[in-house]
Design a protein around this motif. Structure first.
Motif, mmCIF file in Angstrom:
data_model
loop_
_atom_site.group_PDB
_atom_site.id
_atom_site.type_symbol
_atom_site.label_atom_id
_atom_site.label_comp_id
_atom_site.label_asym_id
_atom_site.label_seq_id
_atom_site.Cartn_x
_atom_site.Cartn_y
_atom_site.Cartn_z
ATOM 1 N N ASN A 29 0.800 -1.238 -0.045
ATOM 2 C CA ASN A 29 -0.139 0.033 0.039
ATOM 3 C C ASN A 29 0.791 1.450 -0.126
ATOM 4 N N TYR A 30 2.341 1.287 -0.069
ATOM 5 C CA TYR A 30 3.148 2.303 -0.200
ATOM 6 C C TYR A 30 3.194 2.852 -1.485
ATOM 7 N N HIS A 31 3.068 4.213 -1.637
ATOM 8 C CA HIS A 31 2.947 4.750 -2.980
ATOM 9 C C HIS A 31 3.862 5.934 -2.968
ATOM 10 N N SER A 32 4.304 6.131 -4.270
ATOM 11 C CA SER A 32 5.145 7.476 -4.503
ATOM 12 C C SER A 32 4.280 8.615 -5.193
ATOM 13 N N LEU A 33 4.291 9.817 -4.736
ATOM 14 C CA LEU A 33 3.585 10.870 -5.359
ATOM 15 C C LEU A 33 4.630 11.711 -5.791
ATOM 16 N N TRP A 34 4.065 12.711 -6.795
ATOM 17 C CA TRP A 34 4.859 13.818 -7.203
ATOM 18 C C TRP A 34 4.490 15.005 -6.422
ATOM 19 N N SER A 35 5.407 15.786 -5.756
ATOM 20 C CA SER A 35 5.060 16.833 -5.010
ATOM 21 C C SER A 35 5.536 18.307 -5.767
ATOM 22 N N ASN A 36 4.475 19.163 -6.131
ATOM 23 C CA ASN A 36 4.870 20.221 -6.902
ATOM 24 C C ASN A 36 5.363 21.232 -5.999
ATOM 25 N N LYS A 37 5.284 20.934 -4.734
ATOM 26 C CA LYS A 37 5.771 22.158 -3.618
ATOM 27 C C LYS A 37 7.271 21.901 -3.701
ATOM 28 N N THR A 38 7.776 20.613 -3.606
ATOM 29 C CA THR A 38 9.145 20.312 -3.488
ATOM 30 C C THR A 38 9.947 20.038 -4.878
ATOM 31 N N SER A 39 9.109 19.732 -5.752
ATOM 32 C CA SER A 39 9.708 19.276 -7.169
ATOM 33 C C SER A 39 10.305 18.226 -6.878
ATOM 34 N N SER A 40 9.775 17.174 -6.176
ATOM 35 C CA SER A 40 10.265 15.999 -5.746
ATOM 36 C C SER A 40 9.277 14.870 -5.587
ATOM 37 N N TRP A 41 9.581 13.677 -5.284
ATOM 38 C CA TRP A 41 8.719 12.754 -4.894
ATOM 39 C C TRP A 41 8.623 12.521 -3.412
ATOM 40 N N LEU A 42 7.249 12.195 -2.858
ATOM 41 C CA LEU A 42 7.180 11.697 -1.586
ATOM 42 C C LEU A 42 6.468 10.354 -1.449
ATOM 43 N N GLN A 43 6.843 9.763 -0.243
ATOM 44 C CA GLN A 43 6.216 8.308 0.045
ATOM 45 C C GLN A 43 4.931 8.407 0.772
ATOM 46 N N THR A 44 4.001 7.755 0.594
ATOM 47 C CA THR A 44 2.702 7.752 1.583
ATOM 48 C C THR A 44 2.003 6.509 1.371
ATOM 49 N N ASN A 45 1.264 6.323 2.211
ATOM 50 C CA ASN A 45 0.089 5.120 2.568
ATOM 51 C C ASN A 45 -0.978 5.454 2.810
ATOM 52 N N ILE A 46 -2.003 5.598 1.927
ATOM 53 C CA ILE A 46 -3.179 6.198 2.317
ATOM 54 C C ILE A 46 -4.029 5.407 3.334
ATOM 55 N N ASN A 47 -3.882 4.104 3.284
ATOM 56 C CA ASN A 47 -4.425 3.057 4.140
ATOM 57 C C ASN A 47 -3.866 3.561 5.629
ATOM 58 N N GLU A 48 -2.613 3.764 5.820
ATOM 59 C CA GLU A 48 -2.362 4.175 7.274
ATOM 60 C C GLU A 48 -2.844 5.495 7.635
ATOM 61 N N HIS A 49 -2.973 6.475 6.698
ATOM 62 C CA HIS A 49 -3.296 7.814 7.171
ATOM 63 C C HIS A 49 -4.949 7.488 7.495
ATOM 64 N N ILE A 50 -5.753 6.767 6.750
ATOM 65 C CA ILE A 50 -6.874 6.557 7.241
ATOM 66 C C ILE A 50 -7.238 5.775 8.645
ATOM 67 N N ARG A 51 -6.203 4.861 8.785
ATOM 68 C CA ARG A 51 -6.216 4.373 10.116
ATOM 69 C C ARG A 51 -5.961 5.123 11.234
ATOM 70 N N VAL A 52 -4.915 5.696 11.005
ATOM 71 C CA VAL A 52 -4.362 6.508 12.282
ATOM 72 C C VAL A 52 -5.471 7.912 12.551
ATOM 73 N N VAL A 53 -6.052 8.356 11.767
ATOM 74 C CA VAL A 53 -6.985 9.495 11.631
ATOM 75 C C VAL A 53 -8.209 8.925 12.186
#
Length: 253
Positions: free
Chosen positions: A126-150
């Motif tokens: 469930n780990y994904h790489s996203l493009w960040s316009n703010k940093t002009s770089s990539w970042l790692q995220t896990n949507i399932n983990e975000h949902i679980r935590v919140v």
């Protein structure tokens, strides 16, 4: 005369977003699905609601629904190109897209929608790489983990009230940052004591928004608190200070 607790309940009810299986806003996904699938073709693994809608923290006045597009790890196209080609596909479909940090903002039938493309880091996780316009770089995220935590934090009402306050004042505070801040500020606080807890959060914003460091639970290298500038954090502190010195019916309308 309506008491504070009753007023809070009325405000939460007024801004309630239906996120159930038959919620009208869920129709957004079906409307844009053909555009997304023509764009992603065989590389699409899944298209699903995410963000505040999936966490149960959505309120009227913010984004109505977030749509996350999971792309297979076998797609080798650069992340920036993935983002840009999706933006172009939505534009060509007539949606007048807006570039945001990792998402693309559109309107669908009057609903405010954020669409985020992400590429899986491996074929099954469930780990994904996203493009960040703010940093002009990539970042790692896990949507399932975000949902679980919140969603499992026990602070949903406090988070929703802070979002209502943020939206009414037009403050810049990304939702995930706000959610993590509320959860962190209320560490050890009694569950269900919404009135007292909101005051605690406002005090924390006033006293520590500029110094409190919050890390993405799915990526220790991503300081979520770094998404705002010092000036933007200072504006939140000023607004929180004003809220602490105001009547509840003024702060939450």
């Amino acid at each position: 005369m309506v008491g504070i607790d009753e007023h809070i309940r009325m405000v939460l009810a007024r801004y309630h977003m239906d996120t159930g299986l038959y919620s009208p806003v869920r129709g957004v996904q079906g409307t844009i699905d053909p555009v997304l699938r023509r764009w992603g073709n065989q590389y699409i693994v899944d298209i699903r609601p995410s963000g505040s809608f999936a966490k149960g923290t959505a309120v009227h006045g913010g984004t109505d629904i977030d749509i996350f597009i999971s792309l297979t790890s076998s797609l080798r196209e650069p992340l920036q190109s993935i983002y840009d080609t999706l933006f172009n596909a939505l534009s060509q479909a007539g949606y007048a897209p807006r570039r945001q940090n990792v998402s693309i903002g559109i309107r669908v039938g009057g609903w405010k929608v954020d669409v985020t493309p992400g590429r899986r880091q491996d074929q099954y996780g469930n780990y994904h790489s996203l493009w960040s316009n703010k940093t002009s770089s990539w970042l790692q995220t896990n949507i399932n983990e975000h949902i679980r935590v919140v969603s499992g934090s026990g602070r949903i009402n406090e988070i929703r009230l802070l979002k209502i306050w943020r939206n009414r004042l037009g403050l810049n505070w990304p939702s995930f940052y706000l959610e993590l801040f509320v959860i962190d500020a209320l560490t050890g606080a009694r569950g269900g004591a919404v009135q007292a807890n909101v005051v605690t959060v406002f005090r924390a914003i006033d006293q520590s928004i500029e110094t409190r460091r919050l890390i993405d639970p799915s990526n220790t290298n991503n300081a979520v608190s770094a998404t705002l500038t010092t000036d933007e954090k200072a504006a939140l502190a000023v607004a929180a200070r004003s809220a602490l010195n105001s009547y509840w019916k003024t702060v939450f309308q």
